[in-house]
Every structure is written in C-alpha cells, then in structure tokens.
Motif scaffolding. Structure first.
Motif, PDB file in Angstrom:
ATOM      1  N   SER A 138       0.535  -1.240   0.050  1.00 21.46           N
ATOM      2  CA  SER A 138      -0.116  -0.081   0.012  1.00 21.46           C
ATOM      3  C   SER A 138       0.605   1.621  -0.257  1.00 21.46           C
ATOM      4  O   SER A 138       2.064   1.396   0.252  1.00 21.46           O
ATOM      5  CB  SER A 138      -0.997  -0.262   1.217  1.00 21.46           C
ATOM      6  OG  SER A 138      -1.729   0.873   1.147  1.00 21.46           O
ATOM      7  N   TYR A 140      -0.046   4.254   1.713  1.00 22.77           N
ATOM      8  CA  TYR A 140      -0.476   4.657   2.729  1.00 22.77           C
ATOM      9  C   TYR A 140       0.063   3.187   3.994  1.00 22.77           C
ATOM     10  O   TYR A 140       0.497   1.642   4.034  1.00 22.77           O
ATOM     11  CB  TYR A 140      -1.967   4.205   3.181  1.00 22.77           C
ATOM     12  CG  TYR A 140      -3.325   4.313   1.947  1.00 22.77           C
ATOM     13  CD1 TYR A 140      -3.354   6.318   2.500  1.00 22.77           C
ATOM     14  CD2 TYR A 140      -3.383   4.073   1.130  1.00 22.77           C
ATOM     15  CE1 TYR A 140      -3.932   6.576   1.705  1.00 22.77           C
ATOM     16  CE2 TYR A 140      -4.325   4.802   0.576  1.00 22.77           C
ATOM     17  CZ  TYR A 140      -4.506   6.594   0.950  1.00 22.77           C
ATOM     18  OH  TYR A 140      -5.482   6.903  -0.027  1.00 22.77           O
ATOM     19  N   CYS A 141       0.514   3.647   5.137  1.00 25.69           N
ATOM     20  CA  CYS A 141       1.296   3.358   5.966  1.00 25.69           C
ATOM     21  C   CYS A 141       0.733   3.007   7.004  1.00 25.69           C
ATOM     22  O   CYS A 141      -0.789   3.936   7.157  1.00 25.69           O
ATOM     23  CB  CYS A 141       2.894   3.631   6.219  1.00 25.69           C
ATOM     24  SG  CYS A 141       2.856   5.004   7.103  1.00 25.69           S
ATOM     25  N   ARG A 142       0.766   1.988   8.153  1.00 25.60           N
ATOM     26  CA  ARG A 142       0.044   2.070   9.437  1.00 25.60           C
ATOM     27  C   ARG A 142       0.360   3.106  10.157  1.00 25.60           C
ATOM     28  O   ARG A 142       1.288   4.106  10.198  1.00 25.60           O
ATOM     29  CB  ARG A 142       0.340   0.591  10.262  1.00 25.60           C
ATOM     30  CG  ARG A 142      -0.063  -1.062   9.807  1.00 25.60           C
ATOM     31  CD  ARG A 142      -1.706  -0.799   9.212  1.00 25.60           C
ATOM     32  NE  ARG A 142      -2.297  -1.047  11.148  1.00 25.60           N
ATOM     33  CZ  ARG A 142      -3.387  -0.798  10.785  1.00 25.60           C
ATOM     34  NH1 ARG A 142      -3.941  -0.478  10.431  1.00 25.60           N
ATOM     35  NH2 ARG A 142      -3.693  -1.332  12.431  1.00 25.60           N
ATOM     36  N   ASN A 160      -8.004   4.104   7.877  1.00 20.16           N
ATOM     37  CA  ASN A 160      -6.434   4.268   7.664  1.00 20.16           C
ATOM     38  C   ASN A 160      -7.019   1.844   6.909  1.00 20.16           C
ATOM     39  O   ASN A 160      -5.756   2.185   5.433  1.00 20.16           O
ATOM     40  CB  ASN A 160      -5.859   3.388   9.019  1.00 20.16           C
ATOM     41  CG  ASN A 160      -3.856   3.014   8.028  1.00 20.16           C
ATOM     42  OD1 ASN A 160      -3.965   1.829   8.648  1.00 20.16           O
ATOM     43  ND2 ASN A 160      -3.433   4.103   7.315  1.00 20.16           N
ATOM     44  N   SER A 161      -7.329   1.217   7.578  1.00 22.16           N
ATOM     45  CA  SER A 161      -7.381  -0.257   7.036  1.00 22.16           C
ATOM     46  C   SER A 161      -8.358  -0.107   5.689  1.00 22.16           C
ATOM     47  O   SER A 161      -8.029  -0.496   3.924  1.00 22.16           O
ATOM     48  CB  SER A 161      -7.858  -0.967   7.600  1.00 22.16           C
ATOM     49  OG  SER A 161      -7.339  -1.253   8.799  1.00 22.16           O
ATOM     50  N   ALA A 164      -6.426   1.025   2.526  1.00 20.33           N
ATOM     51  CA  ALA A 164      -5.323   0.559   1.930  1.00 20.33           C
ATOM     52  C   ALA A 164      -6.495  -0.291   0.781  1.00 20.33           C
ATOM     53  O   ALA A 164      -5.859  -0.370  -0.030  1.00 20.33           O
ATOM     54  CB  ALA A 164      -4.414   0.465   3.491  1.00 20.33           C
ATOM     55  N   ALA A 176      -4.579  -5.232   0.390  1.00 17.02           N
ATOM     56  CA  ALA A 176      -3.151  -4.675   1.048  1.00 17.02           C
ATOM     57  C   ALA A 176      -2.634  -5.030   1.383  1.00 17.02           C
ATOM     58  O   ALA A 176      -2.791  -5.770   2.763  1.00 17.02           O
ATOM     59  CB  ALA A 176      -4.166  -3.139   0.990  1.00 17.02           C
ATOM     60  N   LEU A 178       0.513  -3.113   4.393  1.00 17.11           N
ATOM     61  CA  LEU A 178       0.760  -2.444   5.136  1.00 17.11           C
ATOM     62  C   LEU A 178       1.995  -2.309   5.527  1.00 17.11           C
ATOM     63  O   LEU A 178       2.556  -2.992   6.070  1.00 17.11           O
ATOM     64  CB  LEU A 178      -0.419  -1.802   6.393  1.00 17.11           C
ATOM     65  CG  LEU A 178      -1.589  -0.824   5.153  1.00 17.11           C
ATOM     66  CD1 LEU A 178      -3.053  -1.906   5.362  1.00 17.11           C
ATOM     67  CD2 LEU A 178      -1.824   0.583   5.675  1.00 17.11           C
ATOM     68  N   ASP A 180       4.868  -0.056   8.084  1.00 16.66           N
ATOM     69  CA  ASP A 180       5.085   0.546   9.330  1.00 16.66           C
ATOM     70  C   ASP A 180       5.482   2.113   8.570  1.00 16.66           C
ATOM     71  O   ASP A 180       5.929   2.244   7.548  1.00 16.66           O
ATOM     72  CB  ASP A 180       5.592  -0.131  10.356  1.00 16.66           C
ATOM     73  CG  ASP A 180       6.774  -0.303  10.568  1.00 16.66           C
ATOM     74  OD1 ASP A 180       7.441   0.559   9.738  1.00 16.66           O
ATOM     75  OD2 ASP A 180       7.828  -0.666  11.301  1.00 16.66           O
ATOM     76  N   PRO A 189      -5.094  -5.286   6.153  1.00 19.28           N
ATOM     77  CA  PRO A 189      -6.221  -4.277   6.998  1.00 19.28           C
ATOM     78  C   PRO A 189      -6.846  -4.565   7.746  1.00 19.28           C
ATOM     79  O   PRO A 189      -7.546  -3.981   8.980  1.00 19.28           O
ATOM     80  CB  PRO A 189      -6.573  -3.508   5.625  1.00 19.28           C
ATOM     81  CG  PRO A 189      -5.861  -3.881   4.289  1.00 19.28           C
ATOM     82  CD  PRO A 189      -5.340  -4.426   4.370  1.00 19.28           C
TER      83      PRO A 189
END
Ligand code: PMP
Length: 295
Positions: A138, A140-142, A160-161, A164, A176, A178, A180, A189
């Motif tokens: 992703s 997007y990161c956690r 966030n989940s 992603a 996805a 993810l 960190d 997710p």
C-alpha cells in the motif's frame, strides 16, 4: 445481509430487535470514530456452538477501551455469556460476532458522556475468500504508534484500513499489505502477516501492529508442530525473497498469499508451512477439547 425482521441485538444488557434499534446522531463514535470494537467467530462443534477465544477477545476490547479512556463497565464474563445467548436467540452457529463499545451524544473532543455496548452477530463465510490472495504494498502506512494506540482496536483507526483496501482493489489486487511508518513490514488492513523462508516462519513483532488473537494462536500451533518462528522487523525485500506467505485473522482465518505486487511465491501453497497451520487452525476452532488443552 446482516439482519432481517427477526434479528436480535444485545444492547446494554437487553436483547432488542435490530429493526427497531436507533442511535443518537450526535454520537462521538459516529463523528470522530471514538469507540472500540471486536471481531469474533463462533464455530459449530461436536460439543455445540463454541465461540473461539471469547475471553481473549473481550479482554482485548476492555484493554482497547482503557487505552483510549472509554469507560468499560462490563465484566468479560457477562459479555461472553451475552454472546452465547445472542447466538442462541438468533439461531446462529457458524457466525461472526461484532461487539462495539460506542459513545453517546457529545460533540466535544472530550471524555464520553455515556457509553453503550452493542453485540451483533451474523452468518459470514470466508472473509477474504478461499483462493490465494494477490497483494499489493500500500501507499498508505500503518498509523504511527505515537499518534494512536496501535494495539487497540479503535473504530477510527479503520479509516486507514479502508483506504488501503480500496486502493488495492482499485488497482486490481485482492488485498493490501501495509508497512509501518519506518518502512518495515506491518500487517494487512484486517489481518497479521507471516512468511516462510528455508523452513522457518517470520512475522512482524509488536509495536506497529494489532496483536492479533489468531496470530497468537498460529504461534501456539507452530510451537506444537515444532516449527521455528522469528518475530522481528522485516523489510519488503525479505518478503519478496520468501518461499510462501499467509495472512491470519479472526475473519480471514488462515489464508495463503499467492503474490505481492505480482511477484509470485515459489512454494506451492499445498506444500507450505502456512497450509499445515491452516489445517491445524481449522481443526482447532472446531475442537473445544483441544482448545481446553491449549489454555
Ligand atoms: N490486524 C488488524 C489491523 C486487524 O484489524 C485484525 C483483525 N482484528 C488483525 C490484525 C487480526 O486480529 P485477530 O486475529 O485478533 O482477529
């Protein structure tokens, strides 16, 4: 899909019809995601319907609430009992159970004025399907663990989940993966990651992931099967060089991963350690006697 005219919910000590239930539109949970929830499964077993690791899930719900300062005015035992009663009243056996602790009316960014607990349950098949997953890393990161309590299952964290998952699906993947905020492997997710290399298993350590109850079950099963598991910080490159990989979570159970960004894992899933653990998990959740032995 989740409810019909007959469906009952557990709400603050009572069983109420889902159809007749309402919520306050000024709820802090609705506006700010300030609430906590769980995802639990029950299985039909030879000894009746069994909620898998019910106590562990309600303990985590309690901990999630404590971490974000939402009052938790219930005992784990009363919620476990309520869950069994809810399943029976709705005639559910193999079900997904969704407890939610949500806050009442309060439009300030302050402590909740009132708190409710809801438990819903419905029939739900394999969450991520039966086939092997095609993942993508992703963009997007956690969330950074200093921004939120990453170990808490808090409603708002799941934006966030959702971001992603939608990104992965829009790009033609199943799910996805993810990283960190430092670029190390984190989780899916809604599931934890394991991978296999040279007969050994690896999984991201605590710190930037949700401490999954399935993850800890997989660790117990791996131990029982005499498999070596290393928990640590791993990179995307470690994963790209792995022999096989899988996700695990209550909803997803144990599900094999075919590829990450179209880079295929070389080991046939049926020959992988993940497949062995998938079989062991599937037997365990349907075998209360074995679960007693585990606890
Ligand atoms: N990570 C995330 C972000 C999750 O939402 C979940 C599902 N609760 C998991 C991991 C797996 O946790 P568990 O095995 O407790 O369901």
């Amino acid at each position: 899909m989740y409810f019909n005219n007959e469906t009952l919910l557990y709400l603050d000590g009572k069983f109420v019809k889902a159809n007749d239930s309402t919520t306050n539109l000024y709820s802090q949970t609705l506006h700010y995601g300030y609430g906590a929830f769980e995802g639990i499964r029950s299985y039909e077993t030879e000894h009746g319907t069994k909620v898998f690791k019910a106590e562990e899930h309600y303990e985590r719900l309690k901990k999630s609430c404590e971490l974000v300062k939402i009052p938790f005015n219930y005992t784990v035992q009363e919620l476990v009992e309520a869950t069994y009663e809810l399943l029976e009243k709705n005639n559910l056996k193999n079900a997904y159970i969704r407890p939610l602790v949500y806050c009442g009316q309060n439009m300030s960014l302050s402590k909740p004025t009132s708190v409710s607990v809801l438990i819903a349950a419905w029939d739900w098949g394999a969450y991520l399907g039966e086939k092997l997953l095609r993942l993508t890393v992703s963009s997007y990161c956690r969330p950074h663990p200093k921004s939120i309590h990453i170990e808490a299952k808090v409603c708002g964290h799941y934006v966030n989940s959702i971001l992603a998952t939608n990104e992965a699906k829009d790009n033609g993947f199943d799910e996805a993966l993810l990283l960190d905020s430092d670029g190390f492997l984190a989780e899916g997710p809604g599931a934890n990651l394991f991978f296999e290399k040279d007969g050994k298993l690896f999984t991201p350590q605590f710190g930037n992931i949700l401490p999954g109850i399935t993850r800890s079950t997989v660790l117990e099963l791996a131990d029982e099967l005499g498999l070596e598991v290393e928990q640590g910080k791993f990179t995307k490159e470690d994963l790209f060089q792995a022999d096989s990989a899988f996700y695990c979570g209550t909803a997803a159970e144990v599900v094999g991963i075919a590829s990450v960004d179209d880079c295929q894992f070389p080991t046939n899933w049926n020959d992988s350690l993940g497949k062995k653990l998938q079989n062991a998990y599937s037997l365990l959740v349907r075998d209360p006697l074995k679960q007693n032995h585990f606890n």
